[in-house]
Design a protein around this motif. Structure first.
Motif, PDB file in Angstrom:
ATOM      1  N   ARG A 103       0.829  -1.209   0.000  1.00 35.32           N
ATOM      2  CA  ARG A 103       0.000   0.000   0.000  1.00 35.32           C
ATOM      3  C   ARG A 103       0.862   1.258   0.000  1.00 35.32           C
ATOM      4  NH1 ARG A 103      -4.928  -1.665   4.228  1.00 35.32           N
ATOM      5  NH2 ARG A 103      -5.560  -3.544   3.060  1.00 35.32           N
ATOM      6  N   ASN A 104       0.708   2.062  -1.034  1.00 35.43           N
ATOM      7  CA  ASN A 104       1.473   3.298  -1.162  1.00 35.43           C
ATOM      8  C   ASN A 104       0.759   4.233  -2.134  1.00 35.43           C
ATOM      9  OD1 ASN A 104       3.279   5.361  -1.479  1.00 35.43           O
ATOM     10  ND2 ASN A 104       5.028   4.068  -1.982  1.00 35.43           N
ATOM     11  N   PRO A 105      -0.073   5.144  -1.639  1.00 34.47           N
ATOM     12  CA  PRO A 105      -0.841   6.017  -2.525  1.00 34.47           C
ATOM     13  C   PRO A 105       0.003   7.029  -3.293  1.00 34.47           C
ATOM     14  CG  PRO A 105      -1.117   6.671  -0.241  1.00 34.47           C
ATOM     15  CD  PRO A 105      -0.379   5.365  -0.226  1.00 34.47           C
ATOM     16  N   VAL A 106       1.279   7.161  -2.936  1.00 36.12           N
ATOM     17  CA  VAL A 106       2.164   8.050  -3.694  1.00 36.12           C
ATOM     18  C   VAL A 106       2.368   7.518  -5.108  1.00 36.12           C
ATOM     19  CG1 VAL A 106       4.495   9.026  -3.821  1.00 36.12           C
ATOM     20  CG2 VAL A 106       3.319   8.884  -1.618  1.00 36.12           C
ATOM     21  N   ILE A 107       2.361   6.184  -5.261  1.00 35.66           N
ATOM     22  CA  ILE A 107       2.606   5.587  -6.585  1.00 35.66           C
ATOM     23  C   ILE A 107       1.401   4.821  -7.137  1.00 35.66           C
ATOM     24  CG2 ILE A 107       5.085   5.416  -6.169  1.00 35.66           C
ATOM     25  CD1 ILE A 107       4.671   2.417  -5.614  1.00 35.66           C
ATOM     26  N   ALA A 108       0.396   4.544  -6.310  1.00 40.02           N
ATOM     27  CA  ALA A 108      -0.760   3.746  -6.761  1.00 40.02           C
ATOM     28  C   ALA A 108      -1.551   4.497  -7.832  1.00 40.02           C
ATOM     29  CB  ALA A 108      -1.656   3.411  -5.578  1.00 40.02           C
ATOM     30  N   SER A 109      -2.000   3.766  -8.845  1.00 34.51           N
ATOM     31  CA  SER A 109      -2.643   4.370 -10.011  1.00 34.51           C
ATOM     32  C   SER A 109      -4.079   3.889 -10.214  1.00 34.51           C
ATOM     33  CB  SER A 109      -1.831   4.038 -11.273  1.00 34.51           C
ATOM     34  OG  SER A 109      -2.467   4.542 -12.434  1.00 34.51           O
ATOM     35  N   SER A 110      -4.904   4.799 -10.717  1.00 36.01           N
ATOM     36  CA  SER A 110      -6.295   4.475 -11.072  1.00 36.01           C
ATOM     37  C   SER A 110      -6.428   4.122 -12.552  1.00 36.01           C
ATOM     38  CB  SER A 110      -7.207   5.661 -10.743  1.00 36.01           C
ATOM     39  OG  SER A 110      -6.794   6.831 -11.446  1.00 36.01           O
ATOM     40  N   TYR A 111      -5.327   3.784 -13.208  1.00 38.04           N
ATOM     41  CA  TYR A 111      -5.321   3.499 -14.643  1.00 38.04           C
ATOM     42  C   TYR A 111      -6.367   2.450 -15.029  1.00 38.04           C
ATOM     43  CZ  TYR A 111      -3.171   2.920 -19.305  1.00 38.04           C
ATOM     44  OH  TYR A 111      -2.933   2.892 -20.650  1.00 38.04           O
ATOM     45  N   GLY A 112      -6.492   1.403 -14.224  1.00 39.50           N
ATOM     46  CA  GLY A 112      -7.432   0.331 -14.543  1.00 39.50           C
ATOM     47  C   GLY A 112      -8.875   0.788 -14.601  1.00 39.50           C
ATOM     48  N   VAL A 113      -9.216   1.829 -13.845  1.00 44.99           N
ATOM     49  CA  VAL A 113     -10.589   2.367 -13.895  1.00 44.99           C
ATOM     50  C   VAL A 113     -10.862   2.927 -15.287  1.00 44.99           C
ATOM     51  CG1 VAL A 113     -12.179   4.066 -12.941  1.00 44.99           C
ATOM     52  CG2 VAL A 113     -10.569   2.890 -11.432  1.00 44.99           C
ATOM     53  N   GLY A 114      -9.884   3.630 -15.837  1.00 42.34           N
ATOM     54  CA  GLY A 114     -10.035   4.147 -17.194  1.00 42.34           C
ATOM     55  C   GLY A 114     -10.186   3.038 -18.213  1.00 42.34           C
ATOM     56  N   GLU A 115      -9.486   1.935 -17.993  1.00 42.44           N
ATOM     57  CA  GLU A 115      -9.602   0.801 -18.914  1.00 42.44           C
ATOM     58  C   GLU A 115     -10.995   0.181 -18.855  1.00 42.44           C
ATOM     59  OE1 GLU A 115      -5.250  -1.191 -19.269  1.00 42.44           O
ATOM     60  OE2 GLU A 115      -6.063  -1.144 -17.232  1.00 42.44           O
ATOM     61  N   LEU A 116     -11.592   0.124 -17.667  1.00 42.02           N
ATOM     62  CA  LEU A 116     -12.962  -0.386 -17.549  1.00 42.02           C
ATOM     63  C   LEU A 116     -13.941   0.544 -18.261  1.00 42.02           C
ATOM     64  CD1 LEU A 116     -13.110  -1.603 -13.827  1.00 42.02           C
ATOM     65  CD2 LEU A 116     -13.096  -3.023 -15.883  1.00 42.02           C
TER      66      LEU A 116
END
Length: 378
Positions: A103-116
């Motif tokens: 868990r590290n929100p500094v690097i975590a990405s929401s990219y997969g949401v865009g793919e959905l």
């Protein structure tokens, strides 16, 4: 006796429908002939699409996307017959997809949401309902927007990397290649929190720590999100950072309002309307609801709190079964007729989560036995 069982899911342990079955199983041991109505509920977060599928039908679509650390995973969303897609962001960027050490929100990405979203648009969706909640990200939708064609550049014109920390380096954005169907699609965001994007009540301060951020990172992320909002304003976007819900899901609420003109609605109200919850409560002799933790946020758009408010109109008694009660005094739980924590013994968190069904079943049976005893003593 007509008993309506309408709980939320118990986070990281039991889905809402499974919770319904556990409660019914426990109560049936004492009241086998009662008339039970199972109505799993959700507040826009994890489990919302499963609840809507239970109520409305539709079909599930599985898609290969990227998780918060950009690893390939399989996620799914719900397609309804009326060209509506229901997407939970947690499917692609959920906290449950990471171990505690990851868990590290500094690097975590929401990219997969865009793919959905991209896949739903390809399937012909004209309306997309987004369930916010349970995200591991704090990137204000940076990754999601990347996946949908927007590019983000630093002062040297290099593309930004993923994660909320990268937003501190943002100098300009280019929406020239934003997915063409976005402008013709209605976005509705089911949201269960009212936090703004930044500040003491913002995404970073309130939700960052549970996503792995230390105090220093919380401060860094908050400044990065504020900088992002400033840059968006410089590019002519409406300033949505103070709108209630902008800080939901690490700022995904902000991104969807800013770039998709999305409407943010109470997730609970959305599901309750579809499920005709008020009618079911009015017809019941007793309502049993519940959630993993009863706390100060229960009255702020959560399932249990919303059900208690509706039940007041018809004066239907409400019992709340929860995993734990966190920091609430008796006066703060007075909206319920009974509040009963379900954890049966001191144990490790993994064992507690793994025993959720049995704990809830046992608690429901004990409550039912107490009701029967009360009837006998009358």
């Amino acid at each position: 006796m007509k008993i309506l069982i309408a709980p939320d899911s118990f986070k990281e342990s039991l889905e809402a429908l499974d919770t319904c079955h556990a409660i019914q199983s426990g109560f049936s041991q004492v009241f086998p002939d009662a008339d039970y109505k199972l109505l799993p509920m959700a507040d826009g977060g994890e489990g919302t699409s499963a609840v809507l599928s239970y109520i409305l039908g539709g079909r599930w679509k599985e898609v290969r996307v990227h998780d918060p650390l950009m690893r390939p995973i399989t996620a799914k969303y719900l397609l309804l017959p009326d060209a509506t897609a229901v997407i939970e962001v947690a499917q692609a960027c959920g906290l449950h997809l990471l171990t505690a050490d990851e868990r590290n929100p500094v690097i975590a990405s929401s990219y997969g949401v865009g793919e959905l979203i991209e896949d739903a648009l390809a399937e012909g969706a004209k309306r997309i309902v987004i369930g916010l909640g349970g995200s591991a990200t704090n990137d204000a939708g940076l990754g999601m927007l990347m996946a949908l064609g927007i590019t983000f550049h630093d002062i040297n014109d290099s593309l930004l990397t993923h994660g909320g920390g990268a937003l501190a380096s943002l100098h300009k954005l280019d929406n020239t290649n934003l997915h063409a169907k976005i402008s013709d699609t209605v976005f509705e965001v089911a949201c269960d929190v009212t936090n703004p994007l930044c500040g003491l009540l913002g995404a970073s301060a309130v939700f960052g720590p549970q996503k792995g951020a230390c105090p220093e990172q919380v401060n860094t992320l908050d400044k990065a999100l504020s900088h992002f909002a400033t840059i968006c304003g410089q590019h002519g976007y409406e300033d949505c950072q103070y709108v209630e819900g902008a800080g939901a899901a690490g700022g995904l609420g902000y991104a969807m309002m800013t770039f998709f003109q999305a409407q943010l609605k109470s997730g609970f109200d959305t599901v309750a309307e579809v499920a005709h919850l008020s009618q079911h409560i009015a017809e019941a002799d007793l309502v049993i609801t519940g959630e993993g933790k009863l706390d100060a946020q229960t009255a702020m758009g959560k399932v249990a709190g919303g059900i208690s408010q509706i039940a007041k109109v018809s004066r239907t008694p409400v019992i709340a079964i929860c995993g734990s009660v966190d920091g609430l005094k008796p006066a703060q739980t007075s909206q319920f007729d009974v509040v009963m924590p379900s954890i049966q013994k001191v144990d490790t968190i993994d064992n507690v989560l793994g025993s959720a069904y049995n704990n809830i079943e046992t608690t429901a049976a004990n409550i039912a036995a107490s009701i029967k005893l009360g009837q006998t003593l009358k």
